[in-house]
Design a protein around this motif. Structure first.
Motif, PDB file in Angstrom:
ATOM      1  N   ASP A 129      -2.038  11.248   3.573  1.00  0.00           N
ATOM      2  CA  ASP A 129      -3.435  10.809   3.425  1.00  0.00           C
ATOM      3  C   ASP A 129      -4.142  10.810   4.776  1.00  0.00           C
ATOM      4  OD1 ASP A 129      -3.405  10.060   0.568  1.00  0.00           O
ATOM      5  OD2 ASP A 129      -1.824   8.704   1.255  1.00  0.00           O
ATOM      6  N   LEU A 130      -3.399  10.419   5.820  1.00  0.00           N
ATOM      7  CA  LEU A 130      -3.959  10.409   7.172  1.00  0.00           C
ATOM      8  C   LEU A 130      -2.955  11.055   8.128  1.00  0.00           C
ATOM      9  CD1 LEU A 130      -6.116   9.474   9.279  1.00  0.00           C
ATOM     10  CD2 LEU A 130      -4.786   7.362   9.519  1.00  0.00           C
ATOM     11  N   PHE A 138       1.303   0.652   5.675  1.00  0.00           N
ATOM     12  CA  PHE A 138       1.243   2.052   5.221  1.00  0.00           C
ATOM     13  C   PHE A 138       2.655   2.629   5.124  1.00  0.00           C
ATOM     14  CE2 PHE A 138      -2.956   1.443   7.092  1.00  0.00           C
ATOM     15  CZ  PHE A 138      -3.758   1.963   6.089  1.00  0.00           C
ATOM     16  N   GLU A 139       2.769   3.686   4.336  1.00  0.00           N
ATOM     17  CA  GLU A 139       4.039   4.420   4.339  1.00  0.00           C
ATOM     18  C   GLU A 139       3.959   5.402   5.509  1.00  0.00           C
ATOM     19  OE1 GLU A 139       5.082   6.168   0.537  1.00  0.00           O
ATOM     20  OE2 GLU A 139       6.237   7.680   1.627  1.00  0.00           O
ATOM     21  N   LYS A 193       0.831  -1.197   0.000  1.00  0.00           N
ATOM     22  CA  LYS A 193       0.000   0.000   0.000  1.00  0.00           C
ATOM     23  C   LYS A 193       0.860   1.239   0.000  1.00  0.00           C
ATOM     24  CE  LYS A 193      -2.744  -2.025   3.060  1.00  0.00           C
ATOM     25  NZ  LYS A 193      -2.910  -2.204   4.439  1.00  0.00           N
ATOM     26  N   LYS A 194       0.357   2.269  -0.652  1.00  0.00           N
ATOM     27  CA  LYS A 194       1.194   3.461  -0.704  1.00  0.00           C
ATOM     28  C   LYS A 194       0.584   4.625   0.063  1.00  0.00           C
ATOM     29  CE  LYS A 194       4.837   2.266  -3.091  1.00  0.00           C
ATOM     30  NZ  LYS A 194       4.909   0.951  -2.444  1.00  0.00           N
ATOM     31  N   LYS A 195      -0.532   4.391   0.751  1.00  0.00           N
ATOM     32  CA  LYS A 195      -1.127   5.494   1.510  1.00  0.00           C
ATOM     33  C   LYS A 195      -0.131   6.008   2.544  1.00  0.00           C
ATOM     34  CE  LYS A 195      -6.061   5.702   1.345  1.00  0.00           C
ATOM     35  NZ  LYS A 195      -7.331   5.229   1.792  1.00  0.00           N
ATOM     36  N   VAL A 209       0.789   7.804   5.958  1.00  0.00           N
ATOM     37  CA  VAL A 209       0.291   8.163   7.290  1.00  0.00           C
ATOM     38  C   VAL A 209       1.366   9.001   7.982  1.00  0.00           C
ATOM     39  CG1 VAL A 209      -0.382   7.290   9.567  1.00  0.00           C
ATOM     40  CG2 VAL A 209      -1.122   6.082   7.509  1.00  0.00           C
ATOM     41  N   ASP A 242     -11.995  12.071   6.996  1.00  0.00           N
ATOM     42  CA  ASP A 242     -11.165  10.868   6.877  1.00  0.00           C
ATOM     43  C   ASP A 242      -9.688  11.256   6.882  1.00  0.00           C
ATOM     44  OD1 ASP A 242     -10.941  12.138   4.457  1.00  0.00           O
ATOM     45  OD2 ASP A 242     -11.433  10.373   3.229  1.00  0.00           O
ATOM     46  N   LYS A 243      -9.412  12.466   7.398  1.00  0.00           N
ATOM     47  CA  LYS A 243      -8.069  13.047   7.258  1.00  0.00           C
ATOM     48  C   LYS A 243      -7.219  12.984   8.514  1.00  0.00           C
ATOM     49  CE  LYS A 243      -6.508  14.892   3.523  1.00  0.00           C
ATOM     50  NZ  LYS A 243      -6.610  13.668   2.811  1.00  0.00           N
ATOM     51  N   GLU A 254     -10.024  -0.938   6.503  1.00  0.00           N
ATOM     52  CA  GLU A 254      -9.164   0.243   6.345  1.00  0.00           C
ATOM     53  C   GLU A 254      -9.810   1.383   5.553  1.00  0.00           C
ATOM     54  OE1 GLU A 254      -5.339  -1.075   4.982  1.00  0.00           O
ATOM     55  OE2 GLU A 254      -4.964  -2.219   6.807  1.00  0.00           O
ATOM     56  N   ASP A 255     -11.140   1.399   5.526  1.00  0.00           N
ATOM     57  CA  ASP A 255     -11.845   2.510   4.879  1.00  0.00           C
ATOM     58  C   ASP A 255     -11.883   3.674   5.880  1.00  0.00           C
ATOM     59  OD1 ASP A 255     -13.611   4.357   3.921  1.00  0.00           O
ATOM     60  OD2 ASP A 255     -15.324   2.974   3.746  1.00  0.00           O
TER      61      ASP A 255
END
Ligand code: FAD
Length: 388
Positions: free
Chosen positions: A164-165, A35-36, A10-12, A14, A300-301, A339-340
């Motif tokens: 993303d988060l 996550f990254e 995954k490339k999201k 955090v 969702d941030k 993970e939504d």
């Protein structure tokens, strides 16, 4: 250093803001999920720093905290460096000592070194190939719509980072939380208690602990109290909790001695007369704040965890433990909602706010329990009956 490969690619991104106890642990949780992860910490790397500033020298690790450490394979390592405390040891004004067990036989909480725990968690986070630690990065501001953060470095330069988060683990005075404060329907309260705290060191005696190490020692004196937790180097860290007004009245070494002779006489020879007289004035007493807020998320941030979400007074020994538990709860909800983030974050607020607020209330209650109720014969009798 060996690095762990995680199960997905995954490339999201955090961003964990704050590399204290909860931030460092959280980095492991997110990295484990693939996550990254980027941790941004305002201080320099405490593993190499000459002076590590922070709060209490040691703290009590209990079941909640241990469960979270277990999730990232750290429980045994940390527990092996902790000192079990099976009971509170109550010191009466005339020097008598009597234990009140924490639970059933064999149950205990652990005294752990705060700096060492933080260092080990940072090192663990670094073992993940997809986690990067950035020190000397102080969050100045961030944008809740875009997820862009602005960091200031020690040399005054600025860095803009997009994630993303964003996970706000930046403690009781959270810079992340400031954006929450500007939003409608965000509830916030903070309470400073009239007491401050001061730490004093009790050195080893004849190469051993000066008091029995298997206990959390308490000198309850109704309006104030002292506690002592053992350290691996055979010292005890004594923490005096007292109203600021009372601290202000003590201005000379002789007054310190008079005060201790009146209330904590048995501790004087163990701390040492001269050490006591000088240690008392080394640092001013520190304030304690309780922070409650809700919700813990924005869209969702962004999500708040640890003291950034719920700073509590330390009398229940659950601030860090509850922060560690935040990480497990979030992780479980991540699994539940695949993970939504748009579903996970509101659910985290829904589930976690009432529990964290309850911990804050219990901590406030124990503020009185520890210094006053443990003195009562009724309390001693009740504990006796409860535990045997
Ligand atoms: P912190 O430990 O405060 O870490 C926050 C991190 O964020 C820090 O490293 C800070 O440098 C960094 N940061 C801050 N601002 C920024 C920014 N703008 N940008 C980037 N980074 C930033 N809890 C227990 O469970 N058991 C105990 O026995 C116990 N004893 C305690 C005794 C005392 C005297 C006190 C004061 C607290 C005690 N606690 C205890 C509570 C515990 O210390 C906290 O709950 C715990 O430290 C919270 O961890 P955290 O990571 O959320 O916050």
């Amino acid at each position: 250093m060996d690095t762990k490969e995680t199960k997905s690619d995954k490339k999201k991104v955090v961003a964990v803001v704050g590399g204290g106890l909860v931030g460092a642990l959280n980095a492991c949780f997110f990295a484990k999920r693939g996550f990254e992860v980027h941790v941004f910490e305002s201080r320099e790397d405490i593993r190499t720093a000459k002076v590590v500033k922070g709060r209490s020298i040691n703290l009590a690790l209990s079941h909640r905290g241990r469960s979270a450490l277990k999730h990232v394979g750290m429980e045994e390592k940390i527990v092996s460096q902790g000192i079990p405390m099976h009971a509170r040891m109550i010191h009466t004004p005339d020097g008598k000592q009597s234990p009140i067990p924490y639970g059933k036989k064999g149950q205990y909480i652990l005294s752990v070194d705060r700096a060492n725990l933080n260092k080990q968690l940072l090192t663990e986070a670094e073992t993940y190939a997809n986690a990067k630690l950035n020190f000397d990065h102080k969050l100045q501001d961030w944008n809740a719509e875009t997820g862009t953060m602005t960091f200031v470095r020690g040399d005054g330069s600025r860095e803009h980072v997009l994630a993303d988060l964003i996970v706000g683990c930046d403690g009781a005075f959270s810079a992340i939380r400031k954006q929450f404060m500007r939003r409608s329907r965000f509830n916030y309260s903070q309470t400073y208690i009239p007491h401050g705290y001061m730490e004093l060191t009790m050195p080893p005696r004849d190469g051993d602990f000066a008091m029995k190490p298997g206990y959390l020692h308490i000198w309850p004196r109704n309006t104030f109290m002292m506690i002592a937790l053992p350290n691996l180097d055979q010292t005890f860290t004594c923490t005096l909790f007292m109203p600021f007004d009372e601290f202000d009245k003590i201005t000379t070494g002789d007054q310190v001695l008079d005060f201790f002779e009146q209330y904590f006489a048995d501790a004087i020879p163990l701390i040492g007369v001269e050490e006591l007289k000088s240690d008392f004035f080394r640092l001013p007493a520190q304030a304690m704040v309780s922070v409650k807020c809700s919700p813990y998320h924005i869209g969702d941030k962004c999500v708040l965890m640890g003291d950034a979400a719920h700073a509590v007074v330390p009398f229940y020994g659950q601030g860090m433990n509850a922060g560690f538990e935040d990480c497990i709860v979030f992780d479980e909800i991540m699994s539940q909602f695949n993970e939504d983030l748009s579903a996970v974050l509101p659910e985290y607020t829904r589930v976690r706010v009432p529990d964290d607020h309850a911990i804050a209330d219990l901590a406030m209650y124990n503020y009185i329990e520890m210094r006053a109720h443990v003195n009562s014969k009724w309390f001693l009798f009740r504990k006796y009956v409860d535990n045997f």
